[in-house]
Design an enzyme around this catalytic site. Sequence first.
Site, PDB file in Angstrom:
ATOM      1  N   SER A  12       0.830  -1.210   0.000  1.00 14.82           N
ATOM      2  CA  SER A  12       0.000   0.000   0.000  1.00 14.82           C
ATOM      3  C   SER A  12       0.866   1.261   0.000  1.00 14.82           C
ATOM      4  O   SER A  12       0.339   2.361  -0.111  1.00 14.82           O
ATOM      5  CB  SER A  12      -0.924   0.001   1.215  1.00 14.82           C
ATOM      6  OG  SER A  12      -0.155  -0.095   2.386  1.00 14.82           O
TER       7      SER A  12
ATOM      8  N   CYS B  94       5.256 -10.950  12.308  1.00 16.54           N
ATOM      9  CA  CYS B  94       6.302 -10.325  13.133  1.00 16.54           C
ATOM     10  C   CYS B  94       5.726  -9.827  14.448  1.00 16.54           C
ATOM     11  O   CYS B  94       6.325  -9.001  15.121  1.00 16.54           O
ATOM     12  CB  CYS B  94       7.004  -9.215  12.360  1.00 16.54           C
ATOM     13  SG  CYS B  94       5.882  -7.956  11.758  1.00 16.54           S
TER      14      CYS B  94
HETATM   15  N1  SAH Z   1       8.156  -8.174   3.032  1.00 25.25           N
HETATM   16  C1  SAH Z   1       8.817  -6.920   3.283  1.00 25.25           C
HETATM   17  C2  SAH Z   1       8.442  -6.302   4.603  1.00 25.25           C
HETATM   18  C3  SAH Z   1       6.978  -6.030   4.777  1.00 25.25           C
HETATM   19  S1  SAH Z   1       6.617  -4.933   6.069  1.00 25.25           S
HETATM   20  C4  SAH Z   1      10.324  -7.109   3.231  1.00 25.25           C
HETATM   21  O1  SAH Z   1      10.783  -8.237   3.353  1.00 25.25           O
HETATM   22  O2  SAH Z   1      11.040  -6.117   3.071  1.00 25.25           O
HETATM   23  C5  SAH Z   1       4.929  -4.688   5.876  1.00 25.25           C
HETATM   24  C6  SAH Z   1       4.546  -3.900   4.632  1.00 25.25           C
HETATM   25  O3  SAH Z   1       3.118  -3.919   4.576  1.00 25.25           O
HETATM   26  C7  SAH Z   1       4.957  -2.438   4.611  1.00 25.25           C
HETATM   27  O4  SAH Z   1       5.697  -2.210   3.439  1.00 25.25           O
HETATM   28  C8  SAH Z   1       3.622  -1.664   4.552  1.00 25.25           C
HETATM   29  O5  SAH Z   1       3.690  -0.537   3.676  1.00 25.25           O
HETATM   30  C9  SAH Z   1       2.687  -2.701   3.996  1.00 25.25           C
HETATM   31  N2  SAH Z   1       1.258  -2.588   4.339  1.00 25.25           N
HETATM   32  C10 SAH Z   1       0.696  -2.278   5.526  1.00 25.25           C
HETATM   33  N3  SAH Z   1      -0.651  -2.389   5.458  1.00 25.25           N
HETATM   34  C11 SAH Z   1      -0.946  -2.789   4.193  1.00 25.25           C
HETATM   35  C12 SAH Z   1      -2.161  -3.099   3.506  1.00 25.25           C
HETATM   36  N4  SAH Z   1      -3.347  -3.044   4.125  1.00 25.25           N
HETATM   37  N5  SAH Z   1      -2.087  -3.480   2.215  1.00 25.25           N
HETATM   38  C13 SAH Z   1      -0.893  -3.570   1.586  1.00 25.25           C
HETATM   39  N6  SAH Z   1       0.281  -3.291   2.192  1.00 25.25           N
HETATM   40  C14 SAH Z   1       0.261  -2.911   3.474  1.00 25.25           C
END
Ligand code: SAH
Length: 394
Positions: free
Chosen positions: A252, A338
């Site tokens: 997002s 996490c």
């Molecule tokens: N997989 C990534 C880390 C993910 S952290 C890595 O290994 O680097 C969680 C992510 O979820 C963040 O980038 C945040 O922007 C996104 N996020 C949070 N809520 C969301 C939603 N409802 N839909 C899509 N993305 C979301």
Amino acid sequence: MPPTESALPKVRISLRGVNRLKSGHAWVYRSDIVDADGIPPGAAVAVTDQRGKSFGTALYSSSSQIAIRMLSPEPVSDLSTLLRRRISDAITYREKLVRDTEAYRLIFSEADFLPGLIVDRYHDILSLQILTQAIDANTIRETVISELVSQLSPASVIERVDPRVRELETLPPRASGLVYGDKTATTFTMNGVQFHFDALEGQKTGAFLDQRENYAAAAQYAHGEAVDVFCYQGGFALHLAPKCRQVTGVDSSRPALEVADQNAALNVHAIEWIEANAFDLLKDYAASNHQYDTVVLDPPAFAKSKRDLDSALRGYKELNLRALKMLRPGGILVTCSCSYHVSEFSFLEMLASAALDAHRTLRLLEVRGQAKDHPVLLNVPETAYLKCVIAHVT
Ligand code: SAH
């Protein structure tokens, strides 16, 4: 040699606090402090029971619910020497355990016996986070920075500030910024994959280094058409790309996807990035019968406290149920949490229930945690927070 009497100010703790320390934990909560009158915020203190028996040396916070973070079971006379030695030990620990990466966590607070301090290395830039009054003190900051610089010769050191942490610790506001050198951007290689790094942008200290070993593990099983949901700057997607016919990343956050796209270019991969709410997108995909061979789910922490546990488990179940419905037979699910408050057991239980509801059979390939540069202290359960399950789906 009998323990010498500490010259430090004394904090007396209750029997419950003593028992917590005896269980190997490193914290004493404020409700277990019997007497800390006149102790300055962030002071190094001698910890005693109500009769005055010594339990070692700790760092004190006047405002956090975690009032005491243990430094040593012994009296400490020279704090600066102790900190320098601990920093050097943390570096040596990584030299032995960390391979194939220029980015990793160098210091992980309690798990490196340096409570309140986090330091991540991104190639030639170090990114530090200060979480407590004690570590924020000028003398301690200077010791930490000078030791890091003398041991590792980085181009620069950046401090990343979380304003909520400073508020909780009643520390004056402070901006993120350089504390040594002047370089703020670099690139780093991890498992042979290249990444851009801008030290003053992004979430956490810039990347999710705790997933480093899980990226490589996931890539071993990934195949066909893959989707990396909650992809941030493309950590999983970039690792899957050489193994998969097609990779899509969903997040997002537009700024995160912009970096993800630059990372894809750096590695000469064609990856499709979609800016969307993952819950809505997965619902649409389910309705339109989208199918994948590999699905990665790495959402943000749903349970920030124990109270959120039930709603967090419902959120995880909804996501995993949708992912399972989208997977072709023989597909691979890589699913993460996490949230410290969601135990590995509850996470697997949630997944088992999602599998039943989706009428799918899961065979566990790997049940993993955080990378070894984020050590887990067995007697401090809070240091273990990441779950990453890789399963074969039929
Ligand atoms: N997989 C990534 C880390 C993910 S952290 C890595 O290994 O680097 C969680 C992510 O979820 C963040 O980038 C945040 O922007 C996104 N996020 C949070 N809520 C969301 C939603 N409802 N839909 C899509 N993305 C979301």
